[in-house]
Each structure stands twice: as structure tokens, then as C-alpha cells.
Design an enzyme around this catalytic site. Structure first.
Site, PDB file in Angstrom:
ATOM      1  N   ASP A  43       0.819  -1.200   0.000  1.00 38.63           N
ATOM      2  CA  ASP A  43       0.000   0.000   0.000  1.00 38.63           C
ATOM      3  C   ASP A  43       0.865   1.268   0.000  1.00 38.63           C
ATOM      4  OD1 ASP A  43      -2.631   1.355   0.434  1.00 38.63           O
ATOM      5  OD2 ASP A  43      -1.672   1.953   2.317  1.00 38.63           O
TER       6      ASP A  43
ATOM      7  N   GLU B 216       1.153  -0.572  -5.118  1.00 38.99           N
ATOM      8  CA  GLU B 216       0.156   0.462  -5.380  1.00 38.99           C
ATOM      9  C   GLU B 216       0.941   1.771  -5.490  1.00 38.99           C
ATOM     10  OE1 GLU B 216      -3.474   3.081  -3.606  1.00 38.99           O
ATOM     11  OE2 GLU B 216      -1.825   2.372  -2.394  1.00 38.99           O
TER      12      GLU B 216
END
Length: 777
Positions: free
Chosen positions: A446, A499
Site C-alpha cells: 500500500d 500500489e
């Protein structure tokens, strides 16, 4: 050892040799012989025994939780005159040393300290009999044990290279020196002292100080008799003398939030996924079919545990045909509304749904159903909760010491100090931990962009350039490279997915390959294509009459499609907080919205790159997702009037995955330009896109999307002249999917008329707001 022939049954310790039992008496030398000879020899003076009681300094440091070496003064120690026994047992009425038949009642020195000197030649094996009001307990003395952490572990921790850090730090049940118990270890280099508090001592850590193991900053205590299920925390004395009670950063199990204690645990799970693990490394992810169903575990079916999910989730995913599931952060987090993205227990699966072994059962069940398991992993930041990592030992430890570098500007959290080797070790080992201990097949990492740039979401006066004057966070780059290299080296077949929303060069390039910017690649296996996602959703949100002005938004992705190994993500972030669900982003009435939704999904599945779809979008849920209620499963209830509309979309997703898996042209050359050719990318006035996908053997699939609401009969498309005929293998307008059932049932044969720069062409019927896939007949 005590000679049984000389041992009395009960020994009363001698009176301390000095009036102040808090001060030890130094042994004196025997009197020197006289130089004058006498008929009667002078009597010799015996060596006085040393007082076993602690001195004032040690007492004070133990009472105030600032002793670095409690084992050096507590327990049993040879001294002149015998063996000194010392115990620190607050609230005890009396303490007796028990060694075989020997029982020695220790002197009560006050404040919970007990001591006694026993005339023994060596330290015996012994236990303590501790008397409290109304109860007597016979226990092992925690301060008679050698350190339960080895020199190699300490060396690797000090170097920041302990790839199995969870084996060394935290709470680990074991048998040490023949005694069962739990070893507690914690890294707290700035602490003045560390004590252990838990259910086993009524949360009073006064009598359970840990010892410091050299310059590593690691504190250790082996607690005999403590086993699984006990709750605990570390009481840390900060440099300023204040105290803080902290959960274990390495805890492998926690209480159910909002409770925050760590729990002693050990795994007893037996895996059954050997076949899955054996086949996993055979084909790398970027060359294999890879379609992902993303879900938030706690709300997919609200109220289900890990084991209950294992009864439903694998069958659902297998029926839909997805190759993988991606679980939104599994690691423990205090606030459910963060969806797990503000982690406090990096080594503990969330206790909301069960135990760590229960989570292993879910992963195992998915593997045995042929489904890979990805998890969201959050190494960028952590929350400021005062019982967790923030200023863990009284000073910045896991976070950067510079407040501007530490504070995350968007989320009110703290960023990790990637330049500190122990912090990098904590995170690299954590990535390995999930893959090795829980058989996770991949980590979706993330917020990578927030890690890579020093000026991420910061004003000019809120950041300092790196040593080269640039905005790149060199420490974060080194951490990501180390993490990826370590995970890929240790865990065959795993994939890491970034990401990352910027144009950083080389996210999926090997770490040892230097790019134009002078950096080695970050070493990820795949990267989310956020540009494709934003552009294509923007295009789809426009009324068809306006789409011709935005046609480039559907074609621009092919300009950079092979710059990285991409995943096309329609994730949870796109269907919350006012962004609307996927079908609700589409213009028009309900029929047109669903048609757009279906056409878009088929375009996405045909586009180069892997696919990811968030739960609820597979059946065109109209409402935004909320973690408080999960998907609207009632839309699939046969009693609901529009159930067929939603089930039709789910039927399409099932067929998309089925055709996808069995058509190598859709995945085999995802990262190779040879796998793609435009037929027409400039038919903006028609809102039509057509392209070919090829597999390694040259077998094609022709994908055609008509994003206008009109039927286009006999629409001419350029085509290869070496394919005798084409047949329709998928059409999103089929009645089974809720469409108007305008199809091409007969084989389509090329005509010798050149078109779109090709020597032959075909004529097809394009349904409105639909995507059609054609294969060689």
C-alpha cells in the site's frame, strides 16, 4: 551442589553481618600470624559471611523499573560463605527456597525483597515457595535462567539482517534449561528499564523486570510456567523516568479490539496445501492468468469467522473463476473504519475473526480450492496510539526522529524511519513472515508513492532534499529493494504488487538493473495501473454523445502499457466516499448503466494487464461499499424483482474469467508488445475500439467495444488474412447477462477488402454499449 549428608531439613538464614541489611558486608581477610612465637597459638578469626540483602542502589532501580541487569542481583549467586538467594516478590508474605529436601525460608527485607545466605558449595536446582495471603505457590525462579536468546540472533538483530525476526523477538513458548515457559523479548534501546505485565502477575510488572542484552537494545526474560493464552504488555521506563504500557510490536496474536493486549500464542496448524505450493513457482505471475477478487474480510459476510468464511469464500471465488483473492489488510488494527490500513499489530492477523491458526485454515482452504491469496501490506506508516509503536520507548524509534519526516501529511499517522536498520529489519522480516508462516502468495504493498517521495503531499518548507538535492526518499528506495529481493529469494512463486500512482521509473524492474534515473529497479513483480483506472473511468462516466471528445482516455494507456508489469485495478478506493459504485458511475438509465458496466468489464479483461475487481461490483451493486454492512447480497435474492439484472452481470464475470483462463492470448504476453495490435484506436466518432491479443504461438483474440448506444450493423473491421473464419466467443449483450441479445451467431469470414491498414476485413454486428470477443473458428 548441596551434599545431602550435610544438609539440614530446614535452614534459618544467618543474621545479616551488618546492622544495615540494605548494605552488603565485605569479607575480611584472616588475621595475619604474629611474628613472635608463643606457647599458645593465637586463635584465627573466621571469614564473616557476606550479607545476601540487596544494596540500596539495586533495590531502588528494581523498585522504579530502571534496572538493566536484574538477573545479576536476583536469583542464586555464589558469594563468600555460600550461596546468596534473592527474590523480588511484591505482595508476598514469605518466600522459601526449595531444593530437594532442603527448605530455606528467606529473610523479609521489605518492599517485596527477600534474601538468605545458605552455606552451600554451589548453586543447586531449586524452586521458590511463595506465600501470599491465603495461598502458597511453588514456582520456578525466573532469575535463575540464562538468556534464552542466542548470540547469533543478537548479532543479526544488531546488523538489521534477521530475516526470521519473529523467531527471536516477541513472546515464544519453549522449553529452556528443561523447564517449560515463555521467552519474552522486545527491542527498546532507549528504555531505562523494561518490565513484563500480564494476567499472570495481575498486570503489575514490578516483580518481572527484563534484562538488557548488550548494545542491541533487546530486553529478555524467560518466564517459567507461562504458556499460551496469557495476556501481556511491556511496561517501559522512558528516558525521562515516566512509564508507558505497550503492546508487543512482534505479538503474533492480540485481543479483539478495542482491547489492546498481546497474547502468548503458538501455532498447532497442519497445512494441507503442499500441491498448491509445489506448482506455484512454475509460471511467474506476469506470464500467467491473474484475475483478482478483492474483498474486505470483516464485511464480505458480516459476522463470519475465518473458519466460517472458509466454508463459503473458496466456493464462491471458484464459481466466479477468479485466480486469486486479495484480502484487505489482515494485520491487526484498532479502528475498523480504517479498513485495516492503520496497523498496530504487524505480526498478528486481526483477532476480530479468530486466531492465527484460524486464519491459516482459511488460506489453506483457498489454496486447496486452487485460489491464490494476496494480502494488502502496509509498511508506509502506523497510527499514533499511545499503547503501540509511536515513540515506543520514549523517543522516536520506529518513526523518523525529524518530526517533518515522521508525520504523514494526509492520514495523521507516522511514517517509518526506513533509514534505521532495525526498522527496515522489522518490516522486511514482516513481509517474509506473512509469506512463510501463513503461505500468503503475494503482497499488495500500500501507498508506495508516499514512501518514495520526500515531498509527498508536503509544502516546499515541509521537506528537506536528499543528499543529492533530489526529492527521492533514498532510504525508502533501499528498503523496498531489500524487501522485494529478500521475499523473492526466500519464497518461491510469491509476487509483490505495488500500489504506486506516479511515473517512478522501474517499479517492476529488477533491483540490480539501473535505469535512466540512476536507480536500480524497485523489484516488484506487478504494479497497479492507476493511470488506466482514472482515464477509463473518466471516459465511461461521460454520456456516449460526449465520449468522442475523450476517446484518447481509452487509448493512452497503450502508450506506456509495457513500461511496467501492470494490474488494472477497480479497487475499494474507487467505490467509496462519494465516488459511487462502478455501475452507478455509468450514465443513462438502469439498462444503459448495466450495459456500460458489462462492456467496460469485458474491455478491461481484454486489455493488456491483470485484472482486479472489488467485491459487490461483480453483480453491479448500486450502492457504495461500506465496511459496516458489506455487499448488498439481497440483490441476488430470487424474490427481488431486479434479481435477474444483477445475476446477469455476475454470470458475465464468471464467463469472462472462464474464457480468460482458457485463452492464453489474454494473459501470456501481457508484458510483451508482441501480444497486442490495434485494429482501430481512432474511431472516436463511432465510440469503437478494436484490437488483437496474441499468445506465444500467435493465436489471436479480437476484442471490439462499442461504447455508443446504437447498434452498428455490418461494421467493417480490418482483420488478418490468415484466419479463415471467426466466431463469437463472448458478447456482453447476450440475454444471459441481461442484454438485448444482439449477437453474431454465424461464423464471420474475412473479405478481401482492405480496411484499417490490413489486407482483409470482416463485417460484424456491434450491439449497443457492448464488447464482443472473437476467436478463430
Amino acid at each position: 551442589m548441596l551434599d545431602p549428608a550435610d544438609a539440614p531439613k530446614t535452614v534459618t538464614p544467618p543474621t545479616p553481618a551488618t546492622p544495615n541489611p540494605a548494605e552488603p558486608t565485605a569479607p575480611t581477610s584472616p588475621a595475619a600470624p604474629s611474628s613472635v612465637s608463643t606457647d599458645t597459638p593465637e586463635p584465627t578469626t573466621p571469614t564473616p559471611a557476606i550479607s545476601p540483602a540487596l544494596n540500596a542502589s539495586d533495590r531502588d532501580r528494581l523498585l522504579h523499573g530502571t534496572h538493566h541487569a536484574p538477573h545479576s542481583v536476583l536469583g542464586a549467586h555464589p558469594v563468600p560463605g555460600g550461596v546468596a538467594f534473592r527474590a523480588f516478590r511484591p505482595f508476598a508474605r514469605g518466600v522459601t527456597v526449595v531444593a530437594g529436601e532442603l527448605r530455606v525460608e528467606l529473610h523479609d527485607d521489605g518492599d517485596g525483597f527477600f534474601s538468605g545466605l545458605v552455606p552451600l558449595q554451589g548453586v543447586p536446582e531449586y524452586r521458590l515457595s511463595v506465600a501470599y495471603d491465603g495461598a502458597v505457590q511453588e514456582v520456578e525462579d525466573a532469575y535463575r535462567f540464562l538468556p534464552a536468546l542466542g548470540d547469533l540472533d543478537l548479532h543479526l538483530i544488531g546488523e538489521g539482517r534477521h530475516e526470521e525476526l519473529w523467531q527471536a523477538l516477541g513472546a515464544r513458548t519453549m522449553t529452556h534449561q528443561g523447564v517449560a515457559g515463555t521467552r519474552f523479548t522486545v527491542w527498546a534501546p532507549d528504555a531505562q528499564g523494561v518490565r513484563l505485565a500480564g494476567t499472570f502477575n495481575f498486570w503489575d510488572g514490578t516483580g518481572a523486570p527484563l534484562r538488557s542484552l548488550g548494545a542491541t537494545g533487546v530486553w529478555e526474560l524467560f518466564m517459567p510456567g507461562i504458556g499460551e493464552g496469557e495476556l501481556y504488555k511491556f511496561e517501559i521506563t522512558r528516558p525521562d523516568g515516566s512509564k508507558t504500557l505497550r503492546a508487543d510490536p512482534m505479538a503474533r496474536r492480540t485481543e479483539v479490539p478495542p482491547s489492546t493486549s498481546s497474547i502468548v500464542t503458538a501455532s498447532h496448524y497442519t497445512w494441507g496445501d503442499e500441491d498448491w505450493l509445489a506448482q506455484r513457482p512454475q509460471v511467474p505471475a506476469h506470464k500467467a492468468p491473474f484475475s483478482v477478487y478483492e474483498l474486505h474480510l470483516a464485511s464480505w459476510r458480516p459476522g463470519l469467522t475465518y473458519r466460517q468464511l472458509a466454508e463459503q469464500l473458496p466456493a464462491y471465488i471458484k464459481d466466479l473463476g477468479f485466480t486469486h483473492v486479495e484480502l484487505m489488510p489482515v494485520a491487526e488494527h484498532p479502528f475498523g473504519g480504517s479498513w485495516g490500513y492503520q496497523v498496530t499489530g504487524f505480526y498478528a492477523p486481526t483477532a476480530r475473526l479468530g486466531t492465527p491458526d484460524d486464519f491459516k485454515f482459511l488460506v489453506d482452504s483457498l489454496h486447496q480450492a486452487g485460489i491464490g491469496v494476496l494480502m494488502d501490506w502496509v509498511p508506509a506508516h502506523f497510527p499514533r496510539d499511545d499503547w503501540a509503536l509511536a515513540e515506543f520507548d520514549g523517543r522516536p524509534l520506529y518513526e523518523h526522529e525529524d518530526p517533518l519526516r515522521a508525520a504523514h501529511p494526509d492520514w495523521g499517522t507516522l511514517e517509518f524511519d526506513f533509514g534505521r536498520r532495525e526498522v527496515r529489519n522489522f518490516l522486511v522480516a514482516n513481509a517474509v513472515y506473512w509469506c512463510e508462516e501463513f503461505h500468503i502468495d503475494g503482497l499488495r504493498v500500500d501507498a508506495v508513492a508516499s514512501m518514495l517521495y520526500l515531498d509527498y503531499s508536503r509544502e516546499p518548507d515541509q521537506w528537506t532534499p536528499n543528499e543529492h538535492g533530489g526529492r527521492e526518499n533514498l532510504d525508502a528506495v533501499a528498503f523496498l529493494q531489500e524487501m522485494n529481493a529478500t521475499v523473492y529469494r526466500r519464497v518461491p512463486g510469491v509476487v509483490t504488487i505495488a500500489e504506486e500512482s506516479t511515473a517512478w521509473d522501474g517499479v517492476t524492474r529488477a533491483t540490480h538493473h539501473i535505469g535512466p534515473g540512476g536507480f536500480g529497479g524497485l523489484g516488484f513483480g506487478l504494479k497497479w495501473n492507476m493511470g488506466w483506472m482514472h482515464d477509463s473511468l473518466d471516459y465511461m462516466s461521460h454520456e456516449p454523445v460526449h465520449r468522442k471528445f475523450h476517446h484518447h482516455e481509452m487509448t493512452f494507456s497503450m502508450v506506456y502499457a509495457y513500461s511496467e508489469n501492470y494490474v488494472l485495478p477497480i479497487s475499494h478506493d474507487e467505490v467509496v466516499h462519494g465516488k459511487r459504485s462502478l455501475v452507478s458511475k455509468m450514465p443513462g438509465d438502469w439498462w444503459q448503466q448495466r450495459a456500460n458496466h458489462r462492456a467496460y468489464l469485458a474491455f478491461m479483461w481484454a486489455h493488456p494487464g491483470k485484472q482486479l475487481l472489488f467485491m459487490g461490483q461483480e453483480f453491479a451493486q448500486g450502492a457504495e461499499w461500506s465496511e459496516t454492512r458489506g455487499p448488498d447480497w439481497w440483490l441476488l435474492d430470487p424474490a427481488y424483482g431486479a434479481e435477474a439484472d444483477h445475476r446477469g452481470v455476475r454470470n458475465l464475470v464468471r464467463d469472462l474469467n472462464t474464457v480468460y483462463r482458457h485463452t492464453p492470448a489474454l494473459w501470456q504476453l501481457d508484458t510483451d508488445p508482441a501480444g497486442f495490435q490495434w485494429i482501430t484506436g481512432d474511431s472516436a466518432e463511432d465510440n469503437v475500439l478494436a484490437f488483437l491479443r496474441y499468445d506465444a504461438d500467435g493465436s489471436p483474440l479480437l476484442a471490439v467495444s462499442n461504447f455508443s448506444p446504437v447498434v452498428r450493423h455490418d461494421y467493417r473491421l480490418g482483420a488478418p488474412d490468415d484466419i479463415p473464419a471467426w466466431h463469437e466467443t463472448l458478447n456482453t449483450d447476450t440475454a444471459l447477462y441481461g442484454g438485448g441479445d444482439i449477437t453474431n451467431p454465424a461464423p464471420i469470414k474475412p473479405e478481401p477488402q482492405p480496411w484499417h491498414g490490413r489486407p482483409a476485413s470482416i463485417r460484424v454486428t456491434l450491439p449497443p454499449l457492448a464488447t464482443v470477443w472473437l476467436r478463430p473458428a
